[in-house]
Design a protein around this motif. Structure first.
Motif, PDB file in Angstrom:
ATOM      1  N   THR A   3      35.778  37.387  39.655  1.00 11.53           N
ATOM      2  CA  THR A   3      36.977  36.876  40.385  1.00 11.53           C
ATOM      3  C   THR A   3      36.569  36.528  41.942  1.00 11.53           C
ATOM      4  O   THR A   3      36.063  37.470  42.360  1.00 11.53           O
ATOM      5  CB  THR A   3      38.295  37.882  40.311  1.00 11.53           C
ATOM      6  N   ILE A  23      38.005  41.797  43.487  1.00 12.79           N
ATOM      7  CA  ILE A  23      38.064  40.452  43.765  1.00 12.79           C
ATOM      8  C   ILE A  23      36.765  40.447  45.035  1.00 12.79           C
ATOM      9  O   ILE A  23      36.871  41.004  46.170  1.00 12.79           O
ATOM     10  CB  ILE A  23      39.229  39.868  44.351  1.00 12.79           C
ATOM     11  N   ASP A  43      36.400  34.171  33.582  1.00 14.74           N
ATOM     12  CA  ASP A  43      36.280  34.209  35.127  1.00 14.74           C
ATOM     13  C   ASP A  43      37.251  33.577  35.860  1.00 14.74           C
ATOM     14  O   ASP A  43      37.947  32.600  35.326  1.00 14.74           O
ATOM     15  CB  ASP A  43      35.019  33.636  35.451  1.00 14.74           C
ATOM     16  N   THR A  44      37.752  33.867  36.998  1.00 16.45           N
ATOM     17  CA  THR A  44      38.851  33.297  37.912  1.00 16.45           C
ATOM     18  C   THR A  44      38.268  32.859  39.046  1.00 16.45           C
ATOM     19  O   THR A  44      37.487  33.565  39.981  1.00 16.45           O
ATOM     20  CB  THR A  44      39.767  34.450  37.931  1.00 16.45           C
ATOM     21  N   LEU A 210      46.328  36.559  41.074  1.00 21.83           N
ATOM     22  CA  LEU A 210      44.992  36.889  40.451  1.00 21.83           C
ATOM     23  C   LEU A 210      45.107  38.185  39.466  1.00 21.83           C
ATOM     24  O   LEU A 210      44.234  37.993  38.509  1.00 21.83           O
ATOM     25  CB  LEU A 210      44.049  36.959  41.659  1.00 21.83           C
TER      26      LEU A 210
END
Length: 701
Positions: A3, A23, A43-44, A210
């Motif tokens: 992320t 993150i 995935d982000t 998120l």
């Protein structure tokens, strides 16, 4: 799962806020950042802030490529809100009020979210206020009765007409005074104590999102991203080798132009890619080698007919030289056709494949060294001639040089270009200009590339050095040697005295000078020790100069010089009582073989004294292979026993001073140009090396 959150002034304390999360906080996003990522499903990417003025803004196609790969992409507050409003129908998720206002048309101008700010180490300190925040603050002020709706709208109109760099609350109050807003002092206090930070609010909303499941995907999915020549160029330019300012594309161009091994690497890469396509799309090709599969694929694709069933290959006239048409068999001719005609799509050469081929062949590291050196050479040329620019290097100067380097005729050049993944002489000239001066005057640097046979023009070097008064004066001034030595090496008289003492010579003994050059240090030692000197060098010009020098010094009966090699001197077994090698050992094609040769020509108990450079870290790949030498290990493998190793930092300091003086010198002769180019290469390596004097001995029987 990865992320990433691209954020800056909108959430300047993101590192602290997210320190206990998975993150990864990244700087504001810019064009090319997403092209460097290797992400996929699970995935982000979260985007809050992004550059757009001092750097190019992240492109829509970069985001579409990530969505196409299954990456979840969210945006809010600033650049993220802008891109989400454009791409939410393709699967990008928007968060926060600002995104919604752009999505519904309440906001239309990109500069509503623009802000000037300091660098990361200042905490992205703001130097202006984004208009979206000032809008929100004035909306709250209206709700409190500090301004009317009409006054709020007039204030916003005036602020919107102000360049974003100049927007701030102090300016807002000045506008309010000019518009005669009645409660301006109360408004001033309100803006100071209760400003609304809408961008921060939205950034925090994105952070919350998120950790939540992805939103349902839209009915409309992005089509496969069109592979235009522009997108391909962006992708290629984004690839950057670690720890270098040069993008991989620049290192590829150096490899294509200068590495003798690149055509073979390119050929293998193309055949492998064509074969992989055939194995994916055609049947029955798993067991064959890449070339055979690639040639079969040409039949499958209709590029040409089956060689066993047709002789209709007239199209090859466009892709092969007359000599290749006359001498090569059909298999090799078709192989050249497949390699030379390969494009990933029409008009786009496969630079990404070329970068990978160069990396696997070990070419990018040496290319990086040449790139670093070329910057210094070109900078030096510009200092010496204010009118100099690499853009002034003409094609009629560059093309003959490359033809000589590649060993092709001008008529064969178009085919040689294709063998290296280049498609035109114009591309060749543009690519060669930054590196031409470096390699034109320093051809020995090409030996940095693996598998390149040394083709150093030492004869030319010795010829021009001998007549350069400025070069010789610099050496004499900095190394303070006796005038008769006329040095070509980085030693001083005290070091030569140490060498003399270490050799343990008696009158009449034979002293071998391996890599003797013009013979200066060897003749000086022979005179002091009354020994007989036998010098060996690979350059016929150096041997001639050394012979003439011995005659002028009255040592013709005491010295002889012959053409030979560090690994094959031509001296008899046990012919020398001692041997020296002054700053030449690293030129040996095989260091262990050079050590064995020194051992062979020495009598038992004879001393071998050499000067040179040792790496601080033997595994430092910033150093060319010839300088990554462990003298004790190499000499030991050659049969010699280490007696003494002395580090001479003073010699290293003098060498640095010589290089710095050379780069600043404006003398325009071949020897000084050569020295400036050597300095440009050598200075960056100086912190990585130790200057040493090594004494070894052949064991007594």
């Amino acid at each position: 799962m990865t992320t990433l959150l691209y954020v800056g002034p909108s959430l300047a304390d993101a590192d602290e806020l997210l320190s206990d999360t998975d993150i990864e906080v990244c700087p504001p996003i810019a064009a090319g950042d997403l092209l460097r990522l290797d992400l996929g499903p699970g995935d982000t990417i979260g985007i809050v802030d992004g550059y757009f003025h001092q750097q190019r803004a992240v492109r829509h196609k970069e985001l579409l490529m990530q969505l196409e790969r299954g990456v979840r992409v969210l945006g809010a507050a600033s650049m993220g809100a802008l891109r989400a409003a454009d791409l939410d129908t393709f699967g990008m998720e928007g968060a926060g009020r600002i995104y919604l206002d752009y999505r519904t048309g309440v906001l239309t101008a990109d500069d509503e979210v623009a802000v000037t700010h300091g660098p990361a180490d200042s905490g992205y300190r703001r130097a202006s206020e984004p208009l979206v925040n000032m809008r929100a603050t004035l909306e709250l002020a209206e709700a409190r009765g500090l301004v009317s709706r009409e006054q709020r709208e007039r204030l916003i109109d005036r602020l919107a007409a102000t360049p974003y760099q100049l927007r701030n609350y102090r300016g807002l109050i000045e506008v309010a005074r000019n518009l005669a807003v009645p409660r301006v002092e109360e408004l001033r206090r309100f803006c100071r104590t209760e400003p609304v930070d809408r961008k921060r609010e939205d950034a925090l909303e994105l952070v919350r999102r998120l950790s939540e499941p992805a939103a349902p995907k839209p009915d409309r999915q992005p089509d496969e991203t069109s592979r235009t020549i522009f997108l391909y160029a962006w992708e290629t330019a984004a690839r950057r080798t670690e720890s270098t300012e040069f993008v991989d594309l620049a290192l590829l161009r150096i490899s294509q132009l200068l590495a003798a091994g690149y055509p073979a690497a390119h050929r293998d890469s193309v055949l492998r890619r064509v074969a992989e396509e055939c194995r994916r799309e055609c049947d029955g090709q798993e067991a064959a080698d890449d070339r055979a599969v690639a040639l079969h694929h040409g039949v499958h694709r209709g590029w040409y007919g089956d060689p066993s069933a047709t002789d209709d290959f007239g199209f090859l006239d466009l892709w092969l030289t007359p000599a290749e048409l006359a001498t090569l068999d059909r298999t090799e001719q078709l192989t050249l056709f497949v390699v030379r005609s390969y494009r990933i799509v029409p008009s786009i050469m496969d630079d990404l494949g070329g970068i990978e081929a160069a990396r696997q062949a070990g070419l990018l590291g040496p290319a990086r060294q040449l790139a670093d050196a070329s910057v210094m050479v070109n900078s030096g040329a510009a200092r010496n001639d204010r009118g100099f620019s690499i853009d002034l290097l003409r094609a009629d100067r560059l093309i003959p040089w490359i033809c000589t380097h590649w060993k092709v005729t001008p008529a064969e050049l178009p085919f040689a270009l294709l063998d290296r993944g280049l498609d035109s002489e114009a591309a060749l000239v543009t690519a060669l200009r930054p590196y031409y001066l470096l390699v034109r005057y320093n051809p020995e640097l090409l030996t940095l590339f693996p598998g390149t046979t040394p083709a150093v023009d030492f004869d030319l070097g010795y010829a021009v050095n001998a007549i350069s008064e400025r070069r010789n004066a610099l050496f004499q001034e900095i190394f303070e040697l006796p005038a008769e030595i006329e040095p070509n090496s980085f030693v001083t008289e005290p070091v030569l005295q140490q060498i003399r003492d270490s050799l343990q010579l008696s009158s009449g003994d034979v002293l071998a000078d391996l890599g003797c050059g013009r013979g200066g240090p060897g003749l000086w030692l022979a005179r002091l020790t009354s020994s007989r000197l036998h010098g060996v060098d690979s350059s016929t010009v150096a041997v001639q100069q050394a012979t003439e020098r011995a005659d002028r010094a009255g040592l013709a009966d005491q010295a002889r010089f012959d053409v030979g090699d560090l690994t094959a001197s031509g001296l008899d077994d046990a012919a020398a009582a001692a041997a020296i090698c002054i700053d030449a050992f690293h030129f040996a094609a095989d260091h262990v073989a050079a050590a064995r040769e020194a051992c062979r020509i020495l009598r038992p108990g004879g001393r071998y004294v050499l000067t040179g450079w040792e790496p601080i870290d033997i595994d430092d790949d910033r150093l060319p292979a010839p300088l990554r030498v462990d003298f004790e290990a190499v000499l030991g493998r050659g049969g010699l026993a280490m007696v003494q190793r002395t580090e001479h930092s003073d010699l290293a300091d003098r060498q640095i001073r010589l290089y710095e003086r050379a780069l600043a010198d404006r003398t325009d002769d071949d020897a000084m140009r050569h020295l400036r180019a050597e300095a440009a290469t050598g200075l960056p390596l100086s912190p990585l090396l130790r200057r040493v004097l090594v004494v070894a001995e052949k064991p007594r029987v």
